[in-house]
Design a protein around this motif. Structure first.
Motif, PDB file in Angstrom:
ATOM      1  N   LYS A 274       0.847  -1.495   0.042  1.00 33.22           N
ATOM      2  CA  LYS A 274       0.084   0.196   0.036  1.00 33.22           C
ATOM      3  C   LYS A 274       0.464   1.213  -0.101  1.00 33.22           C
ATOM      4  O   LYS A 274       1.642   0.889   1.043  1.00 33.22           O
ATOM      5  CB  LYS A 274      -1.063   0.331   1.261  1.00 33.22           C
ATOM      6  CG  LYS A 274      -2.283   1.072   1.132  1.00 33.22           C
ATOM      7  CD  LYS A 274      -3.031   1.123   2.011  1.00 33.22           C
ATOM      8  CE  LYS A 274      -4.066   2.356   1.917  1.00 33.22           C
ATOM      9  NZ  LYS A 274      -3.757   3.162   2.122  1.00 33.22           N
ATOM     10  N   VAL A 275       0.373   2.123  -0.868  1.00 36.18           N
ATOM     11  CA  VAL A 275       1.748   3.763  -0.870  1.00 36.18           C
ATOM     12  C   VAL A 275       0.573   4.436  -0.810  1.00 36.18           C
ATOM     13  O   VAL A 275      -0.587   5.114  -1.801  1.00 36.18           O
ATOM     14  CB  VAL A 275       1.767   3.140  -2.071  1.00 36.18           C
ATOM     15  CG1 VAL A 275       3.128   4.421  -2.309  1.00 36.18           C
ATOM     16  CG2 VAL A 275       3.430   2.242  -2.147  1.00 36.18           C
ATOM     17  N   ASP A 276       0.480   5.633  -0.290  1.00 32.65           N
ATOM     18  CA  ASP A 276      -0.123   6.296  -0.201  1.00 32.65           C
ATOM     19  C   ASP A 276       0.196   7.622  -1.399  1.00 32.65           C
ATOM     20  O   ASP A 276       0.743   7.997  -2.320  1.00 32.65           O
ATOM     21  CB  ASP A 276       0.442   7.899   0.955  1.00 32.65           C
ATOM     22  CG  ASP A 276       0.381   7.244   2.298  1.00 32.65           C
ATOM     23  OD1 ASP A 276      -0.839   5.889   2.309  1.00 32.65           O
ATOM     24  OD2 ASP A 276       0.738   7.392   3.542  1.00 32.65           O
TER      25      ASP A 276
ATOM     26  N   PRO B 220     -10.366   9.294  -6.062  1.00 36.36           N
ATOM     27  CA  PRO B 220      -8.853   9.108  -5.408  1.00 36.36           C
ATOM     28  C   PRO B 220      -7.937   7.639  -6.356  1.00 36.36           C
ATOM     29  O   PRO B 220      -8.940   6.974  -7.097  1.00 36.36           O
ATOM     30  CB  PRO B 220      -8.880   9.124  -4.175  1.00 36.36           C
ATOM     31  CG  PRO B 220     -10.910   8.455  -4.137  1.00 36.36           C
ATOM     32  CD  PRO B 220     -10.856   9.414  -5.157  1.00 36.36           C
ATOM     33  N   LYS B 221      -6.850   7.069  -5.983  1.00 41.82           N
ATOM     34  CA  LYS B 221      -5.982   5.937  -6.581  1.00 41.82           C
ATOM     35  C   LYS B 221      -7.163   5.520  -5.766  1.00 41.82           C
ATOM     36  O   LYS B 221      -7.258   5.480  -4.654  1.00 41.82           O
ATOM     37  CB  LYS B 221      -4.233   6.191  -6.806  1.00 41.82           C
ATOM     38  CG  LYS B 221      -4.184   7.045  -7.638  1.00 41.82           C
ATOM     39  CD  LYS B 221      -4.565   7.117  -8.488  1.00 41.82           C
ATOM     40  CE  LYS B 221      -3.957   8.508  -9.790  1.00 41.82           C
ATOM     41  NZ  LYS B 221      -4.153   9.690  -9.803  1.00 41.82           N
ATOM     42  N   PRO B 222      -7.542   4.342  -6.946  1.00 40.76           N
ATOM     43  CA  PRO B 222      -8.085   2.968  -6.386  1.00 40.76           C
ATOM     44  C   PRO B 222      -6.912   2.085  -5.256  1.00 40.76           C
ATOM     45  O   PRO B 222      -5.969   1.829  -5.849  1.00 40.76           O
ATOM     46  CB  PRO B 222      -9.222   2.689  -7.233  1.00 40.76           C
ATOM     47  CG  PRO B 222      -8.144   2.239  -8.237  1.00 40.76           C
ATOM     48  CD  PRO B 222      -7.696   3.865  -8.417  1.00 40.76           C
ATOM     49  N   VAL B 223      -7.655   1.509  -4.762  1.00 47.22           N
ATOM     50  CA  VAL B 223      -7.144   0.519  -3.550  1.00 47.22           C
ATOM     51  C   VAL B 223      -8.766  -1.038  -3.488  1.00 47.22           C
ATOM     52  O   VAL B 223      -8.912  -0.781  -2.883  1.00 47.22           O
ATOM     53  CB  VAL B 223      -6.548   0.634  -2.481  1.00 47.22           C
ATOM     54  CG1 VAL B 223      -6.121  -0.740  -1.431  1.00 47.22           C
ATOM     55  CG2 VAL B 223      -5.743   2.158  -1.912  1.00 47.22           C
ATOM     56  N   VAL B 224      -7.608  -1.835  -3.911  1.00 50.50           N
ATOM     57  CA  VAL B 224      -8.394  -2.729  -4.247  1.00 50.50           C
ATOM     58  C   VAL B 224      -7.470  -4.289  -3.247  1.00 50.50           C
ATOM     59  O   VAL B 224      -6.422  -4.539  -3.576  1.00 50.50           O
ATOM     60  CB  VAL B 224      -8.565  -3.913  -5.691  1.00 50.50           C
ATOM     61  CG1 VAL B 224      -9.460  -5.546  -6.008  1.00 50.50           C
ATOM     62  CG2 VAL B 224      -8.893  -3.181  -6.834  1.00 50.50           C
TER      63      VAL B 224
END
Length: 329
Positions: A146-148, A307-311
């Motif tokens: 995970k990268v902010d 925002p950029k998605p996080v799956v």
């Protein structure tokens, strides 16, 4: 003579611009027309001029993929999935192996970003303080970290590890060992935290050794440490460490299963071929790779969306022959 775009246009009775839009996947052509054009183009043996397309669209139709170690069994399923998904989308993948050298990741990414439409970085080893520099090379997707401020595909370890610890507890094991992975590994920090939480919840004693590199030889070295302690079950950072551990324990006269239970993480193809077969936590590498391609291509098409998605993908335990009831005291 090679088949040209104009040849396909004449064959379907449409303009060259319509044929071009259909073959490039634009939404401006309806599905029936697109399928007809693609079918005729395929039957005629038409091959698109990638150089011309790049000059026209400003895109290369290339995706960059960076992995820490292509020889590690964890990464090939992800690589194959990325290549398969990208090919289905009409894209080509450029692969770079940084050979577990964190200092090389940002430099490789910078070089590749000049040639590709987007980047996928798997299990990056770049230190936390330097991650913003890597994340700035948009569009970029991170897998297994995970990268902010960046799109990510996270492989959640806690559920699989909870299942593994519960499995060992149900077999009567009271003292469990966790063999840590590399100190720089984000995955290891997540797995270590999940191990501590699960053992605390079930009131089990946890012993930790490491860090270890994800190599069979590291498992061989770890086996002597395990052998010196009163431990009946081990969960290793990955399958390679687990298999090295099993081999060395067998050399020292211990029976994997009856005398000591061993669990790996990754559920690599080798886990089903080991003797005994290795109980392992399945990591959905194929899904992670395909999902990463979808995310990066969406970012290429919509670079300003936020925002950029996080799956998040979940893990699960696969029980095989390397775990058994705890030996009698």
């Amino acid at each position: 003579m090679s088949v040209t775009l104009a040849d396909v246009a004449r064959a379907v009775g449409m303009s060259a611009s319509t044929v071009s839009r259909a073959l490039s996947g634009t939404e401006k052509v309806n599905d029936a027309t697109r399928e007809k054009i693609r079918r005729v183009a395929h039957e005629m043996g038409y091959e698109p001029n990638q150089v011309a397309r790049s000059l026209t669209s400003g895109r290369s139709d290339l995706i960059g993929l960076i992995v820490p170690d292509i020889a590690n069994p964890f990464f090939p399923p992800i690589i194959k999935a990325v290549q398969s998904r990208a090919s289905a989308k009409g894209k080509t993948v450029l692969i770079s192996d940084v050979d577990e050298h964190p200092a090389d990741e940002i430099q490789r990414a910078r070089v590749m970003r000049k040639r590709v439409d987007g980047l996928i970085v798997v299990s990056p080893r770049t230190p936390v303080e330097s991650l913003p520099e890597l994340a700035a090379l948009q569009p970029i997707v991170f897998v297994n970290r995970k990268v902010d401020g960046a799109a990510s595909v996270i492989i959640e370890a806690s559920e699989g590890i909870q299942e593994a610890v519960e499995h060992l507890a149900s077999l009567g094991h009271k003292r469990i060992c966790y063999l840590n992975g590399p100190r720089r590994s984000w995955s290891n920090s997540q797995r270590q935290a999940a191990m501590r939480a699960a053992c605390a919840e079930l009131d089990l004693e946890l012993v930790e050794f490491g860090p270890f590199e994800p190599q069979i030889q590291a498992g061989v070295r770890a086996a002597d440490l395990v052998h010196s302690r009163d431990i009946t079950a081990v969960i290793a950072y990955d399958d390679m460490i687990a298999m090295g551990l099993m081999a060395r324990l067998t050399e020292r006269g211990m029976r994997v299963g009856p005398d000591i239970s061993v669990i790996g993480i990754d559920d690599s193809p080798m886990s089903g071929m080991a003797y005994p077969t290795l109980t392992s936590i399945h990591v959905p590498g194929t899904r992670a790779g395909a999902t990463a391609v979808d995310l990066v291509l969406d970012l290429v098409d919509h670079p300003d969306d936020a925002p950029k998605p996080v799956v998040q993908l979940e893990t699960r335990l696969i029980i095989r022959g390397s775990t058994a009831p705890a030996p009698a005291p």
